[in-house]
Scaffold this motif. Structure first.
Motif, PDB file in Angstrom:
ATOM      1  N   LYS A  15       0.827  -1.196   0.000  1.00  0.00           N
ATOM      2  CA  LYS A  15       0.000   0.000   0.000  1.00  0.00           C
ATOM      3  C   LYS A  15       0.864   1.250   0.000  1.00  0.00           C
ATOM      4  O   LYS A  15       2.020   1.233   0.418  1.00  0.00           O
ATOM      5  N   ASP A  16       0.282   2.340  -0.463  1.00  0.00           N
ATOM      6  CA  ASP A  16       0.952   3.628  -0.374  1.00  0.00           C
ATOM      7  C   ASP A  16       0.965   4.120   1.065  1.00  0.00           C
ATOM      8  O   ASP A  16       0.096   3.774   1.867  1.00  0.00           O
ATOM      9  N   ARG A  17       1.950   4.926   1.371  1.00  0.00           N
ATOM     10  CA  ARG A  17       1.973   5.576   2.665  1.00  0.00           C
ATOM     11  C   ARG A  17       0.780   6.512   2.776  1.00  0.00           C
ATOM     12  O   ARG A  17       0.451   7.232   1.824  1.00  0.00           O
ATOM     13  N   GLU A  18       0.130   6.508   3.907  1.00  0.00           N
ATOM     14  CA  GLU A  18      -1.028   7.357   4.081  1.00  0.00           C
ATOM     15  C   GLU A  18      -0.944   8.158   5.367  1.00  0.00           C
ATOM     16  O   GLU A  18      -0.365   7.725   6.365  1.00  0.00           O
ATOM     17  N   PHE A  19      -1.543   9.311   5.312  1.00  0.00           N
ATOM     18  CA  PHE A  19      -1.614  10.202   6.456  1.00  0.00           C
ATOM     19  C   PHE A  19      -2.572   9.650   7.496  1.00  0.00           C
ATOM     20  O   PHE A  19      -3.634   9.122   7.161  1.00  0.00           O
ATOM     21  N   VAL A  20      -2.196   9.792   8.758  1.00  0.00           N
ATOM     22  CA  VAL A  20      -3.037   9.356   9.863  1.00  0.00           C
ATOM     23  C   VAL A  20      -3.548  10.546  10.668  1.00  0.00           C
ATOM     24  O   VAL A  20      -4.751  10.721  10.849  1.00  0.00           O
ATOM     25  N   GLY A  21      -2.645  11.364  11.166  1.00  0.00           N
ATOM     26  CA  GLY A  21      -3.025  12.512  11.964  1.00  0.00           C
ATOM     27  C   GLY A  21      -1.830  13.397  12.225  1.00  0.00           C
ATOM     28  O   GLY A  21      -0.689  13.028  11.943  1.00  0.00           O
ATOM     29  N   LEU A  22      -2.095  14.565  12.777  1.00  0.00           N
ATOM     30  CA  LEU A  22      -1.022  15.489  13.092  1.00  0.00           C
ATOM     31  C   LEU A  22      -1.393  16.346  14.280  1.00  0.00           C
ATOM     32  O   LEU A  22      -2.560  16.465  14.661  1.00  0.00           O
ATOM     33  N   ILE A  23      -0.375  16.938  14.851  1.00  0.00           N
ATOM     34  CA  ILE A  23      -0.558  17.904  15.922  1.00  0.00           C
ATOM     35  C   ILE A  23       0.522  18.966  15.774  1.00  0.00           C
ATOM     36  O   ILE A  23       1.674  18.650  15.481  1.00  0.00           O
ATOM     37  N   ARG A  24       0.150  20.216  15.957  1.00  0.00           N
ATOM     38  CA  ARG A  24       1.141  21.274  15.970  1.00  0.00           C
ATOM     39  C   ARG A  24       1.969  21.165  17.241  1.00  0.00           C
ATOM     40  O   ARG A  24       1.430  20.880  18.319  1.00  0.00           O
ATOM     41  N   TRP A  25       3.274  21.383  17.118  1.00  0.00           N
ATOM     42  CA  TRP A  25       4.127  21.315  18.298  1.00  0.00           C
ATOM     43  C   TRP A  25       3.722  22.371  19.320  1.00  0.00           C
ATOM     44  O   TRP A  25       3.736  22.104  20.526  1.00  0.00           O
ATOM     45  N   SER A  26       3.385  23.544  18.847  1.00  0.00           N
ATOM     46  CA  SER A  26       2.899  24.611  19.708  1.00  0.00           C
ATOM     47  C   SER A  26       1.405  24.772  19.501  1.00  0.00           C
ATOM     48  O   SER A  26       0.914  24.688  18.374  1.00  0.00           O
ATOM     49  N   GLY A  27       0.689  24.993  20.578  1.00  0.00           N
ATOM     50  CA  GLY A  27      -0.746  25.138  20.487  1.00  0.00           C
ATOM     51  C   GLY A  27      -1.463  23.806  20.607  1.00  0.00           C
ATOM     52  O   GLY A  27      -0.904  22.816  21.097  1.00  0.00           O
ATOM     53  N   THR A  28      -2.703  23.778  20.129  1.00  0.00           N
ATOM     54  CA  THR A  28      -3.564  22.626  20.347  1.00  0.00           C
ATOM     55  C   THR A  28      -4.176  22.058  19.083  1.00  0.00           C
ATOM     56  O   THR A  28      -5.006  21.154  19.161  1.00  0.00           O
ATOM     57  N   ILE A  29      -3.789  22.550  17.933  1.00  0.00           N
ATOM     58  CA  ILE A  29      -4.417  22.141  16.688  1.00  0.00           C
ATOM     59  C   ILE A  29      -4.065  20.701  16.342  1.00  0.00           C
ATOM     60  O   ILE A  29      -2.893  20.314  16.356  1.00  0.00           O
ATOM     61  N   THR A  68      -0.144  24.744   5.873  1.00  0.00           N
ATOM     62  CA  THR A  68      -1.563  24.523   6.108  1.00  0.00           C
ATOM     63  C   THR A  68      -1.811  23.067   6.494  1.00  0.00           C
ATOM     64  O   THR A  68      -1.017  22.175   6.193  1.00  0.00           O
ATOM     65  N   LEU A  69      -2.936  22.826   7.153  1.00  0.00           N
ATOM     66  CA  LEU A  69      -3.257  21.478   7.578  1.00  0.00           C
ATOM     67  C   LEU A  69      -3.348  20.527   6.400  1.00  0.00           C
ATOM     68  O   LEU A  69      -2.872  19.390   6.462  1.00  0.00           O
ATOM     69  N   GLY A  70      -3.959  20.984   5.327  1.00  0.00           N
ATOM     70  CA  GLY A  70      -4.068  20.140   4.151  1.00  0.00           C
ATOM     71  C   GLY A  70      -2.714  19.784   3.576  1.00  0.00           C
ATOM     72  O   GLY A  70      -2.462  18.634   3.198  1.00  0.00           O
ATOM     73  N   THR A  71      -1.838  20.769   3.511  1.00  0.00           N
ATOM     74  CA  THR A  71      -0.495  20.523   3.006  1.00  0.00           C
ATOM     75  C   THR A  71       0.238  19.525   3.884  1.00  0.00           C
ATOM     76  O   THR A  71       0.928  18.629   3.389  1.00  0.00           O
ATOM     77  N   MET A  72       0.087  19.662   5.190  1.00  0.00           N
ATOM     78  CA  MET A  72       0.800  18.799   6.116  1.00  0.00           C
ATOM     79  C   MET A  72       0.187  17.405   6.234  1.00  0.00           C
ATOM     80  O   MET A  72       0.741  16.555   6.937  1.00  0.00           O
ATOM     81  N   SER A  73      -0.921  17.165   5.564  1.00  0.00           N
ATOM     82  CA  SER A  73      -1.442  15.810   5.467  1.00  0.00           C
ATOM     83  C   SER A  73      -0.774  15.041   4.336  1.00  0.00           C
ATOM     84  O   SER A  73      -1.069  13.860   4.125  1.00  0.00           O
ATOM     85  N   THR A  74       0.121  15.694   3.629  1.00  0.00           N
ATOM     86  CA  THR A  74       0.924  15.076   2.589  1.00  0.00           C
ATOM     87  C   THR A  74       2.336  14.885   3.126  1.00  0.00           C
ATOM     88  O   THR A  74       2.933  15.812   3.655  1.00  0.00           O
ATOM     89  N   GLY A  75       2.870  13.704   2.989  1.00  0.00           N
ATOM     90  CA  GLY A  75       4.164  13.390   3.577  1.00  0.00           C
ATOM     91  C   GLY A  75       5.342  14.096   2.959  1.00  0.00           C
ATOM     92  O   GLY A  75       6.435  14.059   3.522  1.00  0.00           O
ATOM     93  N   ASP A  76       5.146  14.753   1.832  1.00  0.00           N
ATOM     94  CA  ASP A  76       6.247  15.411   1.135  1.00  0.00           C
ATOM     95  C   ASP A  76       6.859  16.556   1.913  1.00  0.00           C
ATOM     96  O   ASP A  76       7.989  16.951   1.624  1.00  0.00           O
TER      97      ASP A  76
END
Length: 126
Positions: A43-57, A103-111
């Motif tokens: 399978k291709d690598r897929e995004f699972v989740g993320l968290i900003r190091w600072s803040g709560t997003i 952006t969150l959308g951008t960071m859902s891409t592993g690149d």
């Protein structure tokens, strides 16, 4: 580069839970996004989740929303992925990663991630 070390993977029955940890050894990732990705055999690598190091997003893939939760302990330079209600299709190698926040959308891409951990195997049996 700062190593990221995942731990907490293993074998769990469907419906069970695991908590993955990702420890950053050398620095604080202010201005970074900490992401979790997974890759199953064939399978291709897929995004699972993320968290900003600072803040709560946080932000999650649709497939795990409501079941997985990202969290962090800045004092320990560690981020976590709490995985509940695990399903066999969650079986994969899970990777943590760090990248300069966009952006969150951008960071859902592993690149867009600069640092990657070695991965930890999660196997969910039926």
């Amino acid at each position: 580069q700062v190593p990221l070390v995942e731990s907490g993977g293993g074998l769990v029955q469907a419906g069970g839970s695991l908590r993955l940890s990702c420890a950053a050894s050398g620095r604080t990732f202010s201005g970074y996004t900490m992401g979790w990705f997974r890759q199953a055999p064939g399978k291709d690598r897929e995004f699972v989740g993320l968290i900003r190091w600072s803040g709560t997003i946080t932000y999650y893939a649709d497939s795990v929303t409501g079941r997985f939760t990202c969290s962090k302990d800045n004092a320990k330079n560690t981020v976590y992925l709490q995985m509940n209600s695990l399903k066999p299709e969650d079986t994969a190698v899970y990777y943590c990663a760090a990248g300069i926040s966009r952006t969150l959308g951008t960071m859902s891409t592993g690149d867009w991630y600069d640092y990657w951990g070695q991965g930890t195997q999660v196997t969910v049996s039926s």
